[in-house]
Design a protein around this motif. Structure first.
Motif, PDB file in Angstrom:
ATOM      1  N   ARG A 173       0.849  -1.180   0.000  1.00 19.03           N
ATOM      2  CA  ARG A 173       0.000   0.000   0.000  1.00 19.03           C
ATOM      3  C   ARG A 173       0.887   1.233   0.000  1.00 19.03           C
ATOM      4  O   ARG A 173       1.829   1.353   0.797  1.00 19.03           O
ATOM      5  CB  ARG A 173      -0.892  -0.001   1.242  1.00 19.03           C
ATOM      6  N   TRP A 203       5.658   3.162   1.324  1.00 22.15           N
ATOM      7  CA  TRP A 203       5.128   1.835   1.005  1.00 22.15           C
ATOM      8  C   TRP A 203       5.077   0.948   2.239  1.00 22.15           C
ATOM      9  O   TRP A 203       6.017   0.918   3.031  1.00 22.15           O
ATOM     10  CB  TRP A 203       5.964   1.159  -0.077  1.00 22.15           C
ATOM     11  N   ALA A 281      -7.226  -3.974  -5.369  1.00 27.85           N
ATOM     12  CA  ALA A 281      -6.690  -2.615  -5.280  1.00 27.85           C
ATOM     13  C   ALA A 281      -7.518  -1.771  -4.313  1.00 27.85           C
ATOM     14  O   ALA A 281      -6.972  -1.008  -3.504  1.00 27.85           O
ATOM     15  CB  ALA A 281      -6.646  -1.971  -6.667  1.00 27.85           C
ATOM     16  N   ILE A 284      -6.775  -2.893  -0.707  1.00 29.19           N
ATOM     17  CA  ILE A 284      -5.482  -2.400  -0.228  1.00 29.19           C
ATOM     18  C   ILE A 284      -5.602  -0.943   0.197  1.00 29.19           C
ATOM     19  O   ILE A 284      -5.070  -0.528   1.232  1.00 29.19           O
ATOM     20  CB  ILE A 284      -4.401  -2.567  -1.324  1.00 29.19           C
ATOM     21  N   GLN A 289      -1.163   1.432  -5.266  1.00 28.97           N
ATOM     22  CA  GLN A 289      -1.102   0.026  -4.869  1.00 28.97           C
ATOM     23  C   GLN A 289      -0.119  -0.735  -5.752  1.00 28.97           C
ATOM     24  O   GLN A 289      -0.004  -0.447  -6.947  1.00 28.97           O
ATOM     25  CB  GLN A 289      -2.484  -0.648  -4.985  1.00 28.97           C
TER      26      GLN A 289
END
Length: 365
Positions: A173, A203, A281, A284, A289
């Motif tokens: 993510r 991230w 997606a 997340i 993503q």
């Protein structure tokens, strides 16, 4: 592609045809109308789904399939069906003569059909209107199509698939954050400083699960037309599906499928995988993503073989062949893009003249 089906009129013996948008057969010779029993569409509870796994291994009940004489069109590949004593016909997709061979195919029977809603006249009007909206289309082709031969009504084969999915995923993510920095820019030859925001991504490793039930994922079961054509005919209102009856085919042709069940299931899984990827997606979250892996379990897989209505036209104009298809339910049109050399040349000349005029005005100023 089967030859046009013929049903005799009870009143005079002439051929009946299914009346688009209605629920009866009509006789063009004497005007007699003949009702189709249980012809009301839109009853999905009456449409039985077949289990996919046994079908993929050839274990379907014998009553779910039939033996049909078939020959592929030598030009476009459409599967032409021959019934009764018919030995020759023409392919409605490309107008190529086709002669019956000696081979037979065991095909899964259709389970449902969307009957034609548009008449041939309405489909022709939709096609001519579509041509009229195309820039650089030859005027002669529109006129030729408007007064040319009748369109052919064809029931095109499709597969629909249902399944339940559960997917495990891993990825990252990305959450955005910003820092400030000062930069120097020149304004009217003088240096000026300004502050600007710089975007960064933080991230974080993530994993999780998503689930989705798919219903009636549609896959065309024919390769006689480019997929771009058939995809442009969508969407279809599948709530109008009616249990298959041969009466709906009176006066029309029906194409045999050339995309087998296994290949159709593979294409459906590709479509569903894209939807699942979108679900992952969203699950997340964050601003960006990265999806590392998705592992999907498929269960409760079922399918149907259905027929959908398409009007087709194949025209030869100035030595070139043009193909068009019209959705027989909604009137959406797709076809080969015609070009008029003279219109393009005129547009180029006009653009050059406008550019020259603009340059002359600028130079004068």
């Amino acid at each position: 592609m089967s030859e046009i089906r013929h049903w005799p009129c009870d009143a005079c013996g002439a051929d009946l045809r299914f009346a688009p948008g209605q629920s009866h057969l009509a006789c063009d010779h004497c005007g007699h109308e003949q009702a189709i029993p249980d012809a009301s569409p839109g009853h999905p509870q009456a449409l039985g789904e077949l289990p996919l796994r046994p079908a993929l291994t050839g274990a379907l009940p014998a009553a779910a399939a039939e033996q049909i004489r078939t020959t592929p069109c030598p030009s476009c590949g459409a599967l032409v069906e021959f019934r009764d004593a018919t030995h020759a016909t023409r392919c409605p997709f490309c107008d190529t003569p086709v002669v019956a061979g000696t081979g037979e195919s065991r095909l899964i029977k259709p389970q449902a059909v969307i009957p034609f809603r548009l008449t041939e006249r309405e489909a022709r009007a939709a096609m001519v209107g579509w041509l009229g909206r195309l820039w650089f289309a030859p005027n002669g082709l529109r006129a030729y199509a408007r007064k040319g031969r009748a369109l052919t009504g064809i029931y095109v084969p499709y597969w629909t698939f249902d399944t339940a999915t559960r997917s495990r995923y891993s990825g990252q993510r990305g959450d955005a954050y910003y820092t400030s920095r000062t930069v120097t820019v020149m304004v009217d030859g003088k240096p000026h400083q300004r502050t600007e925001q710089v975007r960064h991504i933080r991230w974080t490793s993530v994993s999780g699960r998503v689930a989705r039930a798919f219903n009636d994922v549609l896959v065309m079961a024919s390769a006689s037309l480019p997929r771009s054509y058939t995809e442009a005919l969508a969407p279809w209102d599948l709530s109008a599906l009616a249990p298959y009856r041969a009466d709906f085919l009176a006066g029309f042709a029906a194409e045999g499928y050339t995309v087998g069940l296994a290949e159709g299931w593979g294409r459906a899984k590709e479509v569903m995988a894209q939807t699942i990827r979108g679900d992952v997606a969203r699950d997340i979250g964050g601003d960006e993503q990265r999806i590392t892996a998705i592992d999907t379990d498929w269960s409760d897989e079922t399918f149907k073989h259905i027929l959908l209505p398409v009007w087709t036209a194949a025209y030869r104009y100035n030595g070139k062949s043009y193909r068009f298809v019209v959705n027989g339910q909604t009137g959406r049109v797709q076809g080969e893009r015609p070009w008029s050399v003279w219109k393009i040349a005129f547009a180029v000349v006009l653009a050059l003249l406008l550019a020259a005029a603009a340059a002359y005005v600028a130079q004068g100023r």
